[in-house]
Design a protein around this motif. Structure first.
Motif, short mmCIF file in Angstrom:
data_model
loop_
_atom_site.label_atom_id
_atom_site.label_comp_id
_atom_site.label_asym_id
_atom_site.label_seq_id
_atom_site.Cartn_x
_atom_site.Cartn_y
_atom_site.Cartn_z
N PRO A 37 -3.40 -3.67 -2.33
CA PRO A 37 -2.53 -2.68 -1.39
C PRO A 37 -1.25 -3.07 -0.74
CG PRO A 37 -4.36 -3.61 -0.15
CD PRO A 37 -4.52 -4.49 -1.66
N ARG A 38 -0.77 -2.60 0.03
CA ARG A 38 0.48 -2.77 0.66
C ARG A 38 0.27 -4.42 1.16
NH1 ARG A 38 4.05 0.27 4.17
NH2 ARG A 38 2.60 2.01 3.68
N GLY A 39 1.23 -5.36 0.72
CA GLY A 39 1.17 -6.70 0.79
C GLY A 39 -0.09 -7.25 0.59
N GLY A 40 -0.75 -7.15 -0.55
CA GLY A 40 -1.92 -7.74 -0.89
C GLY A 40 -1.99 -8.04 -2.49
N TYR A 45 -13.95 -12.24 -6.23
CA TYR A 45 -12.84 -12.15 -5.69
C TYR A 45 -12.63 -11.14 -4.43
CZ TYR A 45 -11.74 -15.57 -9.32
OH TYR A 45 -11.90 -16.58 -9.92
N GLY A 46 -13.66 -10.56 -4.06
CA GLY A 46 -13.60 -10.16 -2.77
C GLY A 46 -13.08 -8.66 -2.29
N TRP A 47 -12.48 -8.03 -3.49
CA TRP A 47 -12.07 -6.65 -3.22
C TRP A 47 -13.39 -5.54 -3.21
CZ3 TRP A 47 -8.02 -4.07 -1.42
CH2 TRP A 47 -8.15 -2.50 -1.90
N PRO A 48 -13.29 -4.90 -2.21
CA PRO A 48 -12.23 -4.54 -1.19
C PRO A 48 -12.82 -5.03 0.29
CG PRO A 48 -13.82 -2.54 -1.26
CD PRO A 48 -14.17 -3.67 -2.39
N VAL A 49 -13.88 -6.09 0.26
CA VAL A 49 -14.38 -6.65 1.40
C VAL A 49 -13.25 -7.46 2.21
CG1 VAL A 49 -16.20 -8.15 2.36
CG2 VAL A 49 -16.79 -6.58 0.33
N ILE A 50 -12.49 -8.26 1.41
CA ILE A 50 -11.42 -9.08 1.81
C ILE A 50 -9.98 -8.75 0.93
CG2 ILE A 50 -13.02 -11.08 2.65
CD1 ILE A 50 -12.03 -12.47 0.23
N SER A 51 -9.09 -8.92 1.68
CA SER A 51 -7.70 -8.44 1.39
C SER A 51 -6.59 -9.03 2.16
CB SER A 51 -7.70 -6.83 1.06
OG SER A 51 -6.36 -6.50 0.36
N TYR A 52 -5.45 -9.23 1.76
CA TYR A 52 -4.20 -9.58 2.37
C TYR A 52 -3.51 -8.47 2.64
CZ TYR A 52 -5.39 -14.71 2.13
OH TYR A 52 -6.02 -15.76 2.43
N GLY A 53 -3.82 -7.27 2.19
CA GLY A 53 -3.17 -5.99 2.32
C GLY A 53 -3.37 -5.10 3.33
N LYS A 54 -2.52 -4.32 3.60
CA LYS A 54 -2.82 -3.13 4.65
C LYS A 54 -2.98 -1.90 3.97
CE LYS A 54 -1.60 -6.12 7.74
NZ LYS A 54 -2.59 -6.61 8.83
N TYR A 97 -1.97 1.85 2.77
CA TYR A 97 -0.88 2.67 2.63
C TYR A 97 -0.64 3.62 3.78
CZ TYR A 97 -0.90 0.66 -2.21
OH TYR A 97 -0.88 -0.07 -3.12
N TRP A 98 -1.74 4.41 4.43
CA TRP A 98 -1.41 5.40 5.36
C TRP A 98 -1.30 5.03 6.78
CZ3 TRP A 98 -5.57 5.50 8.82
CH2 TRP A 98 -6.49 4.81 8.49
N ASN A 99 -1.51 3.53 6.80
CA ASN A 99 -1.38 3.07 8.27
C ASN A 99 -0.98 1.31 8.07
OD1 ASN A 99 -1.27 1.75 10.75
ND2 ASN A 99 -3.06 2.74 11.32
N PRO A 100 0.27 0.94 8.06
CA PRO A 100 0.60 -0.39 7.67
C PRO A 100 0.27 -1.37 8.68
CG PRO A 100 2.55 0.82 8.38
CD PRO A 100 1.49 1.96 8.39
N LEU A 101 -0.33 -0.92 9.95
CA LEU A 101 -0.86 -1.87 10.80
C LEU A 101 -2.36 -2.15 10.76
CD1 LEU A 101 1.18 -0.25 14.07
CD2 LEU A 101 1.66 -2.21 12.62
N LEU A 102 -2.92 -1.32 9.70
CA LEU A 102 -4.41 -1.43 9.70
C LEU A 102 -4.62 -2.24 8.25
CD1 LEU A 102 -7.12 -0.45 10.80
CD2 LEU A 102 -6.95 1.46 9.27
N SER A 103 -5.52 -3.53 8.52
CA SER A 103 -5.80 -4.37 7.44
C SER A 103 -6.88 -3.31 6.58
CB SER A 103 -6.23 -5.48 7.82
OG SER A 103 -5.29 -6.18 8.76
#
Length: 370
Positions: free
Chosen positions: A236-239, A251-260, A262-268
């Motif tokens: 996702p955004r940044g991930g 490989y963790g998706w969607p439990v772990i991610s470096y992304g934010k 799309y609908w809220n770029p402040l929310l991991s």
């Protein structure tokens, strides 16, 4: 410049003189030449011999491209394609034994009652005709969503074929081993399941799965020197991620991610960036580049690039060069061909060590040294 087009039902011949541009990398002068155009989205490319490559066009057609005289010949095929959104004809790879078995492998999104499933198939290429087209695995990933199908193909040196399947836009699929969505699959070249696959004897787990926790892997490459399988994946955004694929790893998706989100770029996205039992990427991209195919340079044409990762960027329209050390730590990144302003869909290396890239504008470029 003069352009001449000779067209009939089977042969499209484009003869033209293109200006050759140059750039510098690692004190090398690299030449760039446009060698084909007007092809639509060239999703896959694979060398057949020293001068011919097979191309897979997203809209559903295979063509043979002669890199010497620049001719393009369409091949007839009949596939029941799902062609919505990101779906269509995906990757194509010549068999590791192509000179003997004349086999090509490819992935496409099969239309099953107006829903799509990523499918691995094969065919014989004889006298520039496709024959004996056969599905090897119609994955259990069927959905009416039109995104996250994967799917690149790679071969190791032990007779296995790998390909990735995206999560189909349904996040829980990444951790659900009863579906192929969100996984990388390993089979024998004959389509059977390797007996040492990590989940082959586990109840309610699909035995073809080699690794899981993937969002949308669109790059896959087996590096012969280190015997490692590399994957490039849309986050996702940044991930966005580059991963080294290990047997049975999560490989963790969607439990772990470096992304934010799309609908809220402040929310991991997910719980965190790390969790015990889940594998970290070699590199993640923030901001996202929207990665497509990925290779490790193995040739001798560009000595200073040996062992470097090359990855197409769709959103940020460049060819990414990443230098890693012997411990797979990223030590340098260089963004090439930004002046093209084109979404780079695929990158391959020919038998002489030249690079070819395809773009979503329907162009193919050659990178070489004079």
């Amino acid at each position: 410049m003069i352009k001449v087009f000779i067209i009939n039902t089977m042969l499209f011949l484009s003869l033209y003189s293109q200006s050759i541009t140059e750039f510098k990398s690692e004190n090398m002068n690299i030449s760039v030449e446009k060698v084909a155009s007007n092809l639509g989205i060239v999703w896959g490319m694979s060398m057949l011999d020293n001068r011919n490559m097979i191309l897979s066009l997203k809209k559903g057609q295979f063509v043979i491209f002669n890199t010497q005289n620049r001719t393009i010949k369409p091949l007839k095929s009949s596939l029941k394609l799902f062609l919505q959104g990101q779906a269509g004809l995906l990757d194509v790879k010549a068999s590791p034994y192509f000179s003997k078995d004349h086999t090509i492998f490819f992935t496409y999104v099969k239309n099953i009652d107006n829903e799509g499933a990523t499918t691995l198939a094969k065919a014989k290429l004889i006298n520039q005709k496709l024959e004996n087209i056969e599905d090897i695995l119609i994955t259990k990933s069927l959905s009416d969503t039109n995104r996250h199908f994967g799917s690149r193909i790679a071969f190791d040196d032990k007779g296995h074929i790998f390909f990735g399947v995206g999560d189909r836009g349904v996040r829980p699929n990444g951790q659900d081993l009863s579906t192929h969505a969100g996984t990388i699959i390993r089979l024998n070249l004959n389509g059977t399941i390797p007996q040492d696959n990590p989940f082959i004897n586990q109840k309610n787990v699909l035995p073809e799965i080699y690794s899981f926790g993937h969002r949308n892997p669109q790059g896959l490459f087996f590096y012969k020197k280190t015997k490692q399988l590399f994957s490039g994946e849309h986050g996702p955004r940044g991930g966005d991620e580059i991963n080294i694929i290990k047997k049975g790893a999560n490989y963790g998706w969607p439990v772990i991610s470096y992304g934010k989100e799309y609908w809220n770029p402040l929310l991991s996205v997910g719980e965190n960036t790390h969790k015990k039992g889940m594998t970290q990427p070699v590199k993640y991209f923030d901001p996202s580049i929207a990665p497509s195919s990925l290779i490790i340079y193995e040739g001798t044409q560009f000595k200073a690039w040996e062992g470097n990762i090359f990855q197409g960027a769709l959103k940020l329209t460049h060819l990414n060069r990443i230098v890693i050390d012997k411990n797979n730590n990223v030590i340098k990144e260089e963004r090439l061909l930004e002046n093209l302003h084109e979404r780079i869909r695929n990158v391959i290396e020919d038998k002489k060590g030249n690079l070819y890239i395809s773009t979503d504008n329907g162009n193919i470029y050659k990178l070489f040294k004079k």
